[in-house]
Structures are given as structure tokens and as C-alpha cells.
Design a protein around this motif. Structure first.
Motif, PDB file in Angstrom:
ATOM      1  N   UNK A 281       0.817  -1.217   0.000  1.00  0.00           N
ATOM      2  CA  UNK A 281       0.000   0.000   0.000  1.00  0.00           C
ATOM      3  C   UNK A 281       0.846   1.261   0.000  1.00  0.00           C
ATOM      4  N   UNK A 282       1.857   1.303   0.856  1.00  0.00           N
ATOM      5  CA  UNK A 282       2.606   2.544   1.049  1.00  0.00           C
ATOM      6  C   UNK A 282       3.527   2.832  -0.131  1.00  0.00           C
ATOM      7  N   UNK A 283       4.095   1.783  -0.718  1.00  0.00           N
ATOM      8  CA  UNK A 283       4.899   1.988  -1.926  1.00  0.00           C
ATOM      9  C   UNK A 283       4.037   2.615  -3.015  1.00  0.00           C
ATOM     10  N   UNK A 284       2.791   2.161  -3.111  1.00  0.00           N
ATOM     11  CA  UNK A 284       1.907   2.709  -4.143  1.00  0.00           C
ATOM     12  C   UNK A 284       1.465   4.134  -3.813  1.00  0.00           C
ATOM     13  N   UNK A 285       1.214   4.400  -2.536  1.00  0.00           N
ATOM     14  CA  UNK A 285       0.876   5.778  -2.147  1.00  0.00           C
ATOM     15  C   UNK A 285       2.019   6.719  -2.521  1.00  0.00           C
TER      16      UNK A 285
ATOM     17  N   UNK B  93      -0.741  19.263   7.178  1.00  0.00           N
ATOM     18  CA  UNK B  93      -0.332  17.864   7.324  1.00  0.00           C
ATOM     19  C   UNK B  93       0.707  17.487   6.271  1.00  0.00           C
ATOM     20  N   UNK B  94       1.791  16.886   6.722  1.00  0.00           N
ATOM     21  CA  UNK B  94       2.883  16.469   5.835  1.00  0.00           C
ATOM     22  C   UNK B  94       3.317  15.061   6.233  1.00  0.00           C
ATOM     23  N   UNK B  95       3.525  14.209   5.242  1.00  0.00           N
ATOM     24  CA  UNK B  95       4.085  12.880   5.486  1.00  0.00           C
ATOM     25  C   UNK B  95       5.486  12.823   4.877  1.00  0.00           C
ATOM     26  N   UNK B  96       6.415  12.242   5.601  1.00  0.00           N
ATOM     27  CA  UNK B  96       7.801  12.121   5.144  1.00  0.00           C
ATOM     28  C   UNK B  96       8.157  10.637   5.054  1.00  0.00           C
ATOM     29  N   UNK B  97       8.439  10.174   3.826  1.00  0.00           N
ATOM     30  CA  UNK B  97       8.728   8.755   3.573  1.00  0.00           C
ATOM     31  C   UNK B  97      10.172   8.598   3.111  1.00  0.00           C
ATOM     32  N   UNK B  98      10.863   7.563   3.550  1.00  0.00           N
ATOM     33  CA  UNK B  98      12.062   7.167   2.808  1.00  0.00           C
ATOM     34  C   UNK B  98      11.611   6.601   1.453  1.00  0.00           C
ATOM     35  N   UNK B  99      12.439   6.742   0.433  1.00  0.00           N
ATOM     36  CA  UNK B  99      12.033   6.254  -0.897  1.00  0.00           C
ATOM     37  C   UNK B  99      12.090   4.730  -1.010  1.00  0.00           C
ATOM     38  N   UNK B 100      12.792   4.109  -0.089  1.00  0.00           N
ATOM     39  CA  UNK B 100      12.899   2.651  -0.067  1.00  0.00           C
ATOM     40  C   UNK B 100      12.063   2.129   1.097  1.00  0.00           C
TER      41      UNK B 100
ATOM     42  N   UNK C  79      11.290   0.665   4.196  1.00  0.00           N
ATOM     43  CA  UNK C  79      11.891   0.242   5.467  1.00  0.00           C
ATOM     44  C   UNK C  79      10.772   0.143   6.492  1.00  0.00           C
ATOM     45  N   UNK C  80      10.942  -0.727   7.476  1.00  0.00           N
ATOM     46  CA  UNK C  80       9.916  -0.844   8.531  1.00  0.00           C
ATOM     47  C   UNK C  80      10.146   0.147   9.655  1.00  0.00           C
ATOM     48  N   UNK C  81      11.397   0.478   9.919  1.00  0.00           N
ATOM     49  CA  UNK C  81      11.670   1.395  11.028  1.00  0.00           C
ATOM     50  C   UNK C  81      13.037   2.036  10.839  1.00  0.00           C
TER      51      UNK C  81
ATOM     52  N   UNK D 121       5.365   0.663   6.760  1.00  0.00           N
ATOM     53  CA  UNK D 121       6.355   1.463   6.031  1.00  0.00           C
ATOM     54  C   UNK D 121       6.729   2.637   6.939  1.00  0.00           C
ATOM     55  N   UNK D 122       7.975   2.664   7.347  1.00  0.00           N
ATOM     56  CA  UNK D 122       8.463   3.778   8.160  1.00  0.00           C
ATOM     57  C   UNK D 122       8.096   5.118   7.538  1.00  0.00           C
ATOM     58  N   UNK D 123       7.487   5.991   8.317  1.00  0.00           N
ATOM     59  CA  UNK D 123       7.331   7.370   7.867  1.00  0.00           C
ATOM     60  C   UNK D 123       6.966   8.263   9.041  1.00  0.00           C
ATOM     61  N   UNK D 124       7.146   9.565   8.837  1.00  0.00           N
ATOM     62  CA  UNK D 124       6.707  10.554   9.825  1.00  0.00           C
ATOM     63  C   UNK D 124       5.453  11.222   9.312  1.00  0.00           C
ATOM     64  N   UNK D 125       4.512  11.476  10.216  1.00  0.00           N
ATOM     65  CA  UNK D 125       3.343  12.289   9.893  1.00  0.00           C
ATOM     66  C   UNK D 125       3.395  13.519  10.790  1.00  0.00           C
TER      67      UNK D 125
END
Lengths: 393, 393
Positions: B238-242, B273-280, B282-284, B341-345
Motif C-alpha cells: 500500500x505505502x509503496x503505491x501511495x 499535514x505532511x508525510x515524510x517517507x524514505x524512498x525505499x 523500510x519498517x523502522x 512502512x516507516x514514515x513521519x506524519x
């Protein structure tokens, strides 16, 4: 989350409730006047309002991460914000020039919100909520947002209504519930009151709101999911058992009458959280008998009067009604909503005379609540406050 | 909600992160000092603190209606509330007499919260979360609550940290995540920052918090449930597609580097609201490579600096890290958390220079959010603010 779409629901109104006098505001919105006494005579709304937008001014987007629908309503940036008293849009306006309510006086008035989060505009009865899968899902913000004015007295409050007026409001909520649930595309009808500047209320005049959502909300989906699992586990109704357990223990019960029980729940998340249940399993307000509706109105008033006595000042609160769909014939099940149990949940963000409870990282980020009072402490404080409010009168 | 209990999880730390200097506070709580430069030399905590309670001072109760665990922590009524600057418990204290941090100075300090929502006291490693069925379920408030001081500068903020210090904080979060996830009975580790009096922050000194929950939170359960359903529907994460969809469209992207993307989400619920994802995937944080961790720290700083430029004043915000359990061997799946999927919100409650967003009836009562800006408007405003913050330096 199960979305209910396009359902031509029929709701039995077991009681004959008050019937409204209907009128139309200058921009085409509907206004309804409910009275226990003489019917209100509506005046004419002479304001020069811009016409309502031809399309719904709001959009729904589905959060792909969690599945919630988010209502995006840019027009609400223009909504009336703490107007001076002379410009209160909820006061009666015999001239039809300055408020939303063109009438010399009224008992209870209901009208479509001018700055709605959801709107029937242009979508008509053809609305179908998109399927729940995929990314980038967006649709029109179909639904209806109503404002419910509890009294024409600008300086009043729900807690200071008479028992008869509170009962009329219960009947109005029941009327609106039946009407709105019967409309195509409405999945859930939500009656609520926000009270207090501390929670962002922008109009001081006593009023509540009704949202007719085109989707099942996350909270309702979660509660019905738990109730279904409980039925599988035990063969019993979850809410009947919650109520029976509270009545048996008694340490958190605030009000217990023939037809109604108010208690602080076992796992209260909020300061001053109180749940008010009818003693008989009903799905929504339309199923109540007359004596039940009377008792419910009185118990609700008792809790609200206790609220204002808690810290000797008007308590900011949210009052949130949980209602479910009745079976079409008033008896059998209505899908998974048959497990639902009509009740009110009331809570405050005030955690002491001088401190507020804020939703921060754990609550807003994880839905995991921290409280600093036990539910039993909350119940003891509210019981004392209700006692004080009764002595005061 | 799936509760993870008593799991002796192993988390691979793929990078060699900084190792802390450990010390003990007067009442037995642990404090850890992390440094990029010379190790901190802890002093002695000379305060006459009451001993920690022999039992956990908090209780968990399970809400039978919705299934959430509620943390009941009456001792938090006594927590330090907006102390005068000279009594700041997070400033370095060379004498060990006035603050929580007995040291002449420090870079990043982590200690167990003196007024915790969750505690390891007396429960030890024997904690098992009760089964999720039935009513009246209560247990000890097992877990751990840590305070993370980002800098010894009382008047600083995360946004004003250097990139090197922000990177050290990322490494500290990774260290704490690995340590806490490895403990028996910990289901979820949550790093977050609450910033601003407007959201109830009681200490002005820049700091964040870490909760090691003994249960899976409702939000995490919901997100993992969606991800599992998405895998069944599409065979994809899901998160890779988002992330791919946001990068393709681009209209809501704020920062895009080799390793990291920051964007306003498609269905933003909150102001800014901002989400920050690594491009790869990762779980954590422990799975990040060095260059990824550097990029993540810089992108996070960019967003926070844009936040403070948005209205030309420190923006109140919540920064909420989403982390999941790595597989025991660092490769294969770790139950349903493998989809995580590791990310910051990050989000604010400030919706304009002079108005706050309040959670009222629809949000608090139904989890149904109304916003008055489109996500594209939010992105445009934040992009401009980030530009201003870069020119300012």
C-alpha cells in the motif's frame, strides 16, 4: 468500514412527534420550525444572499492509509466567526434582514447550514459512494448539515432549557433522524452539540448540529464491529451487557430512572465522560415511547446541569448521539445495525477548573488516550456536582 | 485490533549507531546521554525524590465498545506544569539539584518520564496483555515512557537544530526503537514530538517523547489492516503505491531527494499535514542506511523550518513517527507488520494565522474530519513557506 449507499431506508416512527412548519430561506435552503405550543409563523427572508452553488461546495476524499473519508470544505473558511451579538444569525429576526431565522420568535428551529461540510446540491438522489478500494478516490461531498437552535434565547444554554423544551428537542432530533435516514445515499445520521469557545464554537447562541453522512464513520464502523464480534462470542448484545454491568456495579452510575441510566463508562477516555442509555434496547430516538423520551430528556438535562456545576462555570462539552437504523418493519434486524444501541456520549475537554485536556501525540497520532482521573473519581465528582445543581435549583 | 504480547522480538540494527552513556536518577530511573562528539560525563542526581512506586502507577482499561486500551494515570495530575525557566527540568544541571539532567551540558538526553502513562515498575518481564474479549478488562499500565531532549538550549527548537544534531536525534530514535521493541511485552514503539502551548505542551524546553505501548494502537491496527487488504486486492504494498502516486502527480510534493520524499497527503485531515517517507521500503529507523538517515534528517528539518515560516511564528505541531517491527533476521516478513512502512506524519492545529482547528463533534465523536483547505492549497502554502525559510537561512 462498510459503506451503506443508495439505501431507500424506511424508518418507523413509533411515536407521533411534532410536525414542523416549513419555509425557505433567501438562497433556497430549507428551514423548519417545531413547536410544542402554537405553530410558529415564518416571516420572509429578505436578505440578498448569493445563490447556493450549483455543485456541492465540498469534496470527499478517501484516506488510502486508514480508509476514512475526509470532508474538504473550503467554503467553510468564510463561515461566520464569533459575530457581535446584534448580528447573531441564530436569533429570531422579525424583519428577515439580519439572521438565518426570519420569525418574530420560535421554539426550536432547524435549517440547512449555510457553510456546510456536506451538501445535497446538484447531486440529487443519484449519489453512490465509490467503492472502497484503490488510491486517489474522490467524490462530491454529498450529504446534509443542519443547524438546530434549541431556544430563541441568545443567552440560554441546553442545561437551562425546561424539561418540556428538552423533550421537544428530543422529538426534533427523532424527526430529523427519520427524515434524513430515509433519503437515498445517507448512511448515518449524527445529532450532536458542541458547546464552548474552548472547543472552537463560533456562535454563542445555544445550538446543535446534525450531519447526514453518506458514509459510515470510522467510530460507528468500529463499534458495530465490536458488537458483531461480541454476539459471536457470547450470543448476547454488547450494549445490553455493558449497561447491565454498570447497573450491577453501580459505582459509576449517575442517574437511574425507570427508563434511563446515565453513567461514567468503565474506560472513560475524556474528562467528565458520561454515557446516557435508555434501559430498553432501541436503535434510535424514533423507537422511544413517550415515557422513555421524557425520562431521556430529563436525565440528559440532569447531566448537563451537573456539568455546569462541576467547576462553577459553563463547561465546554461535546454531546454525541449514537443512533442506528431500525428494521424496515420496526421489528427484525437491519443488517449489522440491529446490534446498535441508541445512546448519548457526553464529554468535556476541561480536566480541572484551570486546565484543559489536549489531544496530542498519543491521542491524535495513535488514537491511544491517556487520562489523569479514574472513571470512579469522575463519577464521584459528577455525582457531587449534580447534587449541587439540584440544590441550586 | 491484534494485541502482540510477550514477544521476544529481535530487531536488527543495520547501522552502527551512537552508544549512550548510562546513568541513574535519584529515584532509580534510567538516563541515557547520546553524543556525536565527546561523550557526556554524567553528574550525580542529588535530589531528594520520593522512591518510584513499587507497582505501576497507571492502569489499562479496555473500552468494551470500541476495543481501545485507555491509559489511566492519576499520578500525572502532579506533573510539572509550565515551570519558571530557572526550574526547567530539562536544562542541564551541573549541581544535580534542580533538574532531571545532572550534567554540565549534553547533546541529546533520554530519560524515563517521572510522570509516566506507562511504567515497567513491578511488572517486570512477566507482563501479558489480557485477552481481548469480555467486559471489565483491566490490567497494570505496563510499558515505558521516555523523554528525549533534543538540545540543552532551552530556547531552541527542533527546527533550529543543525543537520548533524537532527541526524543524531534520528540515530537516538533508532537506538531507542531497537532497545524497546526487543523487550518482552512491548507491542509498539512510538516516537513523537508535541510542540506548542496550543496543544498543551507543559515544558517549553525542546523535547520529544517515546511511548513503548504494550498493545497495538487503534491507528496502527487500522493502517496495517488496510495494508493487508490492499495486498490481497492488488498484490502490492500500500505505502509503496501511495508514495509512487504522489511522486507521479507531484502537485503535493514538498521535498524530493535521492532517498526521501515529503508530501501533503491526498486526504490530509489536519492543517499543514505532511508525510515524510524514505524512498525505499523500510519498517523502522534501524533499517535506514547512513545516506538515507542523513536525507531523512534534512528533509524533516526542511519541513519544520517551513512550518515556522508558514505564519511567521512558531507553529504548534505534532510529529508522529510510524514504525513497524523488522523481521527477526532482517529480511523476511514479521507478521502483518512486514507491510508497514516507516514514515513521519506531521500536522498542526493552526489553520490560519489567527485560528485553530478544534476537534469537535464530527472529529472527536465520529473520527470524521472536516478540513477547510484542499491538500493542494496546503501544499502550495507550505512550498512557499519552505522557500521563505530557505531564503532566511
Amino acid at each position: 468500514m462498510t459503506a451503506v449507499t443508495g439505501t431507500a431506508a424506511r424508518v418507523d416512527v413509533n411515536r407521533t412527534g411534532p410536525q414542523p412548519v416549513r419555509a425557505t430561506l433567501a438562497d433556497g435552503r430549507e428551514i423548519l420550525f417545531f413547536s410544542a405550543g402554537e405553530p410558529t409563523v415564518p416571516g420572509v427572508d429578505h436578505r440578498d444572499l448569493p445563490p447556493r452553488p450549483a455543485e456541492s461546495p465540498t469534496r470527499l476524499r478517501r484516506d488510502p492509509q486508514i480508509g476514512d473519508w475526509v470532508m474538504i470544505a473550503p467554503a467553510r473558511q468564510q463561515r461566520t466567526y464569533q459575530p457581535p451579538r446584534a448580528m447573531c444569525p441564530l436569533c429570531p429576526d422579525p424583519d428577515g434582514r439580519s439572521s438565518e431565522i426570519p420569525a418574530a420568535d420560535y421554539e426550536v428551529a432547524v435549517f440547512e447550514n449555510r457553510f456546510p461540510s456536506l451538501s445535497t446540491a446538484a447531486v440529487g438522489s443519484g449519489f453512490v459512494l465509490p467503492a472502497a478500494t484503490g488510491l486517489g478516490i474522490e467524490t462530491a461531498g454529498y450529504g446534509r448539515c443542519e443547524v438546530v437552535c434549541f431556544t430563541s434565547d441568545h443567552d440560554g444554554s441546553f442545561a437551562r432549557l425546561t424539561a418540556a423544551r428538552a423533550r421537544l428537542v428530543v422529538d426534533v432530533w427523532a424527526h430529523r433522524t427519520a427524515d434524513l435516514l430515509a433519503r437515498d445515499g445517507v448512511a448515518e445520521v449524527y445529532c450532536f452539540e458542541n458547546r464552548g469557545e474552548e472547543i472552537g464554537v463560533t456562535l454563542a447562541h445555544p445550538h446543535g448540529q446534525i450531519y447526514a453522512y453518506p458514509f459510515r464513520t470510522r467510530r460507528t464502523a468500529g463499534v458495530l464491529g465490536r458488537a458483531a464480534a461480541y454476539r459471536v462470542d457470547t450470543g448476547r448484545n454488547l450494549f445490553e451487557d455493558i449497561l447491565a454491568r454498570e447497573v450491577d456495579g453501580g459505582e459509576r452510575v449517575l442517574v437511574r430512572t425507570e427508563h434511563v441510566t446515565a453513567f461514567v463508562p468503565f474506560a472513560a477516555r475524556w474528562p467528565a465522560e458520561v454515557h446516557v442509555y435508555p434501559n430498553r434496547h432501541c436503535r434510535n430516538l424514533t423507537e422511544l415511547t413517550d415515557p422513555e423520551a421524557d425520562d431521556l430528556a430529563r436525565a440528559y438535562l440532569t447531566v448537563l446541569r451537573g456539568y455546569d456545576a462541576l467547576y462553577g462555570a459553563p463547561l465546554p462539552y461535546v454531546a454525541s448521539w449514537h443512533q442506528y437504523r431500525s428494521a424496515a418493519d420496526g421489528s427484525g434486524p437491519a443488517g449489522d445495525e440491529a446490534e446498535g444501541y441508541l445512546h448519548a456520549e457526553l464529554f468535556s475537554i476541561r480536566r480541572s477548573a484551570d486546565k484543559l485536556k489536549y489531544l496530542a501525540g498519543s491521542e491524535s497520532g495513535r488514537d491511544a488516550f491517556v487520562t489523569d482521573k479514574t472513571p470512579e473519581q469522575i463519577a464521584a465528582e459528577l455525582r457531587a456536582a449534580i447534587g449541587r445543581s439540584r440544590r441550586l435549583g
